[in-house]
Design an enzyme around this catalytic site. Structure first.
Site, PDB file in Angstrom:
ATOM      1  N   SER A  66     -16.772  34.550   1.976  1.00  0.00           N
ATOM      2  CA  SER A  66     -18.080  34.029   1.551  1.00  0.00           C
ATOM      3  C   SER A  66     -18.688  33.272   2.721  1.00  0.00           C
ATOM      4  O   SER A  66     -17.960  32.880   3.656  1.00  0.00           O
ATOM      5  CB  SER A  66     -17.859  33.065   0.383  1.00  0.00           C
ATOM      6  OG  SER A  66     -19.009  32.305   0.130  1.00  0.00           O
ATOM      7  N   TYR A  74     -13.630  25.767  -3.556  1.00  0.00           N
ATOM      8  CA  TYR A  74     -14.022  27.173  -3.322  1.00  0.00           C
ATOM      9  C   TYR A  74     -14.017  27.449  -1.819  1.00  0.00           C
ATOM     10  O   TYR A  74     -13.463  28.451  -1.349  1.00  0.00           O
ATOM     11  CB  TYR A  74     -15.411  27.419  -3.917  1.00  0.00           C
ATOM     12  CG  TYR A  74     -15.902  28.852  -3.747  1.00  0.00           C
ATOM     13  CD1 TYR A  74     -15.250  29.927  -4.367  1.00  0.00           C
ATOM     14  CD2 TYR A  74     -17.037  29.143  -2.973  1.00  0.00           C
ATOM     15  CE1 TYR A  74     -15.707  31.230  -4.217  1.00  0.00           C
ATOM     16  CE2 TYR A  74     -17.497  30.441  -2.823  1.00  0.00           C
ATOM     17  CZ  TYR A  74     -16.826  31.480  -3.449  1.00  0.00           C
ATOM     18  OH  TYR A  74     -17.277  32.777  -3.294  1.00  0.00           O
TER      19      TYR A  74
HETATM   20  N1  LIG Z   1     -21.942  36.701  -5.764  1.00  0.00           N
HETATM   21  C1  LIG Z   1     -22.017  35.956  -4.681  1.00  0.00           C
HETATM   22  O1  LIG Z   1     -23.047  35.312  -4.406  1.00  0.00           O
HETATM   23  C2  LIG Z   1     -20.849  35.904  -3.727  1.00  0.00           C
HETATM   24  C3  LIG Z   1     -21.054  35.267  -2.499  1.00  0.00           C
HETATM   25  C4  LIG Z   1     -19.979  35.178  -1.629  1.00  0.00           C
HETATM   26  C5  LIG Z   1     -18.757  35.700  -1.961  1.00  0.00           C
HETATM   27  N2  LIG Z   1     -18.593  36.320  -3.169  1.00  0.00           N
HETATM   28  C6  LIG Z   1     -17.235  36.830  -3.476  1.00  0.00           C
HETATM   29  O2  LIG Z   1     -17.341  38.174  -3.914  1.00  0.00           O
HETATM   30  C7  LIG Z   1     -16.215  38.481  -4.729  1.00  0.00           C
HETATM   31  C8  LIG Z   1     -16.687  39.225  -5.968  1.00  0.00           C
HETATM   32  O3  LIG Z   1     -17.452  38.359  -6.768  1.00  0.00           O
HETATM   33  P1  LIG Z   1     -18.777  38.803  -7.530  1.00  0.00           P
HETATM   34  O4  LIG Z   1     -19.884  38.038  -6.950  1.00  0.00           O
HETATM   35  O5  LIG Z   1     -18.866  40.281  -7.623  1.00  0.00           O
HETATM   36  O6  LIG Z   1     -18.481  38.139  -8.963  1.00  0.00           O
HETATM   37  P2  LIG Z   1     -18.142  38.715 -10.401  1.00  0.00           P
HETATM   38  O7  LIG Z   1     -19.184  39.646 -10.867  1.00  0.00           O
HETATM   39  O8  LIG Z   1     -17.844  37.502 -11.232  1.00  0.00           O
HETATM   40  O9  LIG Z   1     -16.795  39.542 -10.155  1.00  0.00           O
HETATM   41  C9  LIG Z   1     -15.526  38.946 -10.088  1.00  0.00           C
HETATM   42  C10 LIG Z   1     -14.483  40.003 -10.397  1.00  0.00           C
HETATM   43  O10 LIG Z   1     -13.190  39.405 -10.313  1.00  0.00           O
HETATM   44  C11 LIG Z   1     -12.450  39.820 -11.453  1.00  0.00           C
HETATM   45  N3  LIG Z   1     -11.405  38.868 -11.800  1.00  0.00           N
HETATM   46  C12 LIG Z   1     -11.562  37.579 -12.205  1.00  0.00           C
HETATM   47  N4  LIG Z   1     -10.366  37.040 -12.483  1.00  0.00           N
HETATM   48  C13 LIG Z   1      -9.437  38.020 -12.256  1.00  0.00           C
HETATM   49  C14 LIG Z   1      -8.029  38.092 -12.385  1.00  0.00           C
HETATM   50  N5  LIG Z   1      -7.310  37.025 -12.778  1.00  0.00           N
HETATM   51  N6  LIG Z   1      -7.403  39.249 -12.098  1.00  0.00           N
HETATM   52  C15 LIG Z   1      -8.120  40.328 -11.700  1.00  0.00           C
HETATM   53  N7  LIG Z   1      -9.448  40.318 -11.546  1.00  0.00           N
HETATM   54  C16 LIG Z   1     -10.092  39.178 -11.831  1.00  0.00           C
HETATM   55  C17 LIG Z   1     -13.483  39.939 -12.559  1.00  0.00           C
HETATM   56  O11 LIG Z   1     -13.040  40.827 -13.565  1.00  0.00           O
HETATM   57  P3  LIG Z   1     -12.340  40.424 -14.957  1.00  0.00           P
HETATM   58  O12 LIG Z   1     -13.041  39.201 -15.465  1.00  0.00           O
HETATM   59  O13 LIG Z   1     -12.573  41.642 -15.801  1.00  0.00           O
HETATM   60  O14 LIG Z   1     -10.905  40.206 -14.640  1.00  0.00           O
HETATM   61  C18 LIG Z   1     -14.629  40.576 -11.794  1.00  0.00           C
HETATM   62  O15 LIG Z   1     -14.446  41.974 -11.734  1.00  0.00           O
HETATM   63  C19 LIG Z   1     -15.504  37.152  -5.015  1.00  0.00           C
HETATM   64  O16 LIG Z   1     -14.365  37.034  -4.182  1.00  0.00           O
HETATM   65  C20 LIG Z   1     -16.547  36.120  -4.625  1.00  0.00           C
HETATM   66  O17 LIG Z   1     -15.967  34.901  -4.221  1.00  0.00           O
HETATM   67  C21 LIG Z   1     -19.607  36.446  -4.040  1.00  0.00           C
END
Ligand SMILES: NC(=O)c1ccc[n+]([C@@H]2O[C@H](COP(=O)([O-])OP(=O)(O)OC[C@H]3O[C@@H](n4cnc5c(N)ncnc54)[C@H](OP(=O)(O)O)[C@@H]3O)[C@@H](O)[C@H]2O)c1
Length: 253
Positions: A150, A163
């Protein structure tokens, strides 16, 4: 017809049930990879898998909580058992629980460390032997581990302490592992997204959500990050994209 670049390869995507993980899994399938989809919400994974199969792709659903060491290890093992190999690991599953350090519920810190750090490590550890083998014997002679960090993995800000800690850790681990396996043609890449429209922020406590809502400006789509990941994993063997920081154009810091 030109052969899709990733045809014959197998990718495992953690956190494939929504957001960046779902978009990336679909994009990898579009490049010809067979994809294993890991997350806890089976219904979401089944729907994504059905869409991929409708397009002629191959998808395997792995209902897994990767904070559990055995489930993480099994997700890797089932991928290899069912799809025959593992060329690409997208370590994407993550949770972002923000707010002041003072008075924060320790359970939120535990959740972030267990998923963003330990879950990622369990998957990396289990996958590495397979990635090394793929780099040795596959037609492309290269394998990829893409770790999703991130902007918070580059700079800590008031209100994102733990985080940011977890994502800095992902960056340090990725760079160390990159150096360790570079000569064996396993490319370890770090992707650092800025604000992206997904479910991520929605898991915060209502009072935290209220305080961060006014910080929401322009946001990217999950597909924008999937594009970057596809760029990384489709490079020719002699090119490794080590790190990618991607912000929405208007995001200043
Ligand atoms: N969105 C942003 O602005 C942003 C910015 C920087 C970095 N990121 C990073 O991008 C990555 C993806 O996040 P996203 O933004 O796409 O958010 P998201 O839509 O909330 O996706 C998170 C994913 O992680 C899965 N997950 C959560 N707990 C889990 C567990 N215990 N075991 C297996 N899977 C699990 C969730 O699925 P289930 O709930 O079905 O398990 C979901 O598929 C993360 O690492 C986040 O830190 C996002």
């Amino acid at each position: 017809m030109v052969k899709p670049v990733l045809e014959g390869t197998v990718a495992l995507v953690t956190g494939a049930s929504s957001g960046i993980g779902a978009a990336t899994a679909a994009a990898l399938a579009g490049q010809g990879a067979a994809v294993a989809l890991a997350a806890r919400r089976r219904d979401r994974l089944e729907a994504l898998a059905a869409g991929i199969r409708d397009q002629g792709g191959t998808a395997l659903v792995l209902e897994s909580d990767i904070t559990d060491e055995k489930q993480a290890t099994d997700a890797v093992a089932h991928t290899v058992a069912e799809l025959g190999r593992l060329d690409t690991l997208i370590n994407n599953a993550g949770v972002m629980l923000l707010g002041p350090v003072a008075g924060a519920p320790l359970s939120e810190w535990q959740q972030m460390v267990e998923l963003n750090v330990l879950g990622l490590l369990y998957c990396a550890h289990a996958a590495l032997p397979h990635l090394l083998r793929a780099a040795g014997d596959s037609p492309r002679q290269v394998a990829d581990m893409v770790n999703i960090s991130s902007v918070a993995g580059r700079a800590a800000r008031n209100g994102n302490g733990v985080y940011s800690l977890t994502k800095h850790g992902v960056g340090a681990f990725s760079e160390s592992l990159r150096q360790e396996v570079a000569k064996r043609y396993v490319r370890v890449s770090l992707v650092e997204p800025g604000a992206t429209a997904t479910e991520l922020a929605g898991h915060n406590r209502p009072e935290v959500l209220d305080s961060i809502r006014n910080q929401f400006g322009q946001r990217m789509q999950a597909e924008d990050i999937a594009d970057a990941i596809i760029y990384i994993v489709t490079r020719p063997r002699h090119v490794a994209v080590n790190e990618m920081l991607i912000r929405p154009t208007e995001q200043e810091r």
